[in-house]
Design a protein around this motif. Sequence first.
Motif, PDB file in Angstrom:
ATOM      1  N   ALA A 147       0.831  -1.208   0.000  1.00  9.77           N
ATOM      2  CA  ALA A 147       0.000   0.000   0.000  1.00  9.77           C
ATOM      3  C   ALA A 147       0.863   1.255   0.000  1.00  9.77           C
ATOM      4  O   ALA A 147       0.605   2.202  -0.753  1.00  9.77           O
ATOM      5  CB  ALA A 147      -0.942  -0.001   1.203  1.00  9.77           C
ATOM      6  N   PRO A 177      -2.093  -5.355  -7.135  1.00  6.49           N
ATOM      7  CA  PRO A 177      -2.325  -5.227  -5.690  1.00  6.49           C
ATOM      8  C   PRO A 177      -3.670  -5.836  -5.321  1.00  6.49           C
ATOM      9  O   PRO A 177      -4.604  -5.861  -6.127  1.00  6.49           O
ATOM     10  CB  PRO A 177      -2.311  -3.720  -5.458  1.00  6.49           C
ATOM     11  N   ASP A 181      -4.955  -3.968  -0.342  1.00  2.39           N
ATOM     12  CA  ASP A 181      -3.858  -3.029  -0.587  1.00  2.39           C
ATOM     13  C   ASP A 181      -4.383  -1.742  -1.209  1.00  2.39           C
ATOM     14  O   ASP A 181      -3.965  -0.643  -0.836  1.00  2.39           O
ATOM     15  CB  ASP A 181      -2.816  -3.652  -1.517  1.00  2.39           C
TER      16      ASP A 181
END
Length: 216
Positions: A147, A177, A181
């Motif tokens: 993240a 992701p 995330d």
Amino acid sequence: MALRSRRAAGRHRIYKLCSLLLDYPGEELLAARGELALATGELQRSAAADALARFCAWWEGEDALALQQHYVETFDLHKRSGLYVTFYGEGDRRDRGPALLRLKRLYRAAGLPLEGGELPDYLPVMLEFASAAPDGKGEIVLREHRAAIELIRHGLRERGTPYADILDAVCLTLGEPSAADRARALKLAASGPPQELVGLEPFTPPEIVPSAEARR
């Protein structure tokens, strides 16, 4: 198995190059520009390799002083594109210390103890670890901080800097992701890092010694 090993080796080479290219362009790094561009050109063709090739085409042609000024303006003067990844979740708070200590212990447990004066969450350090760590341990560390890495990537894209290509290369090796995330990156982008707690004792554990701007 052999194909998997080649793919892992390719990712490790990309992480190594990203680690070097994301560092401050001091004299030694500038002297190696041609060598690093050649190494990038020798990567197996992929979207990540193409991103690094775009970056090197710009990086090789820039005046040294202009490149150094661009680096400082990009990474040192803007919190949204700093390279210390735990800052985005913890800020300069006391809580950041355990996160840094955990990273340092992970490096040591993998047989790659942190050397030098940089903090273990400095993205070039994390990428250096990912380039050498066995059994996919490096990718695990990067994914744990996906993240924050996505947030840095977005910040660089917003600034229109070619350094965004390096973050693109990193993220391309990690795959898409997760929904979690993405949600966390959006939350971090909306709230920003936690505020500093002025007047507290330094948060850094005694065994983690921050860099004294050595790259300058």
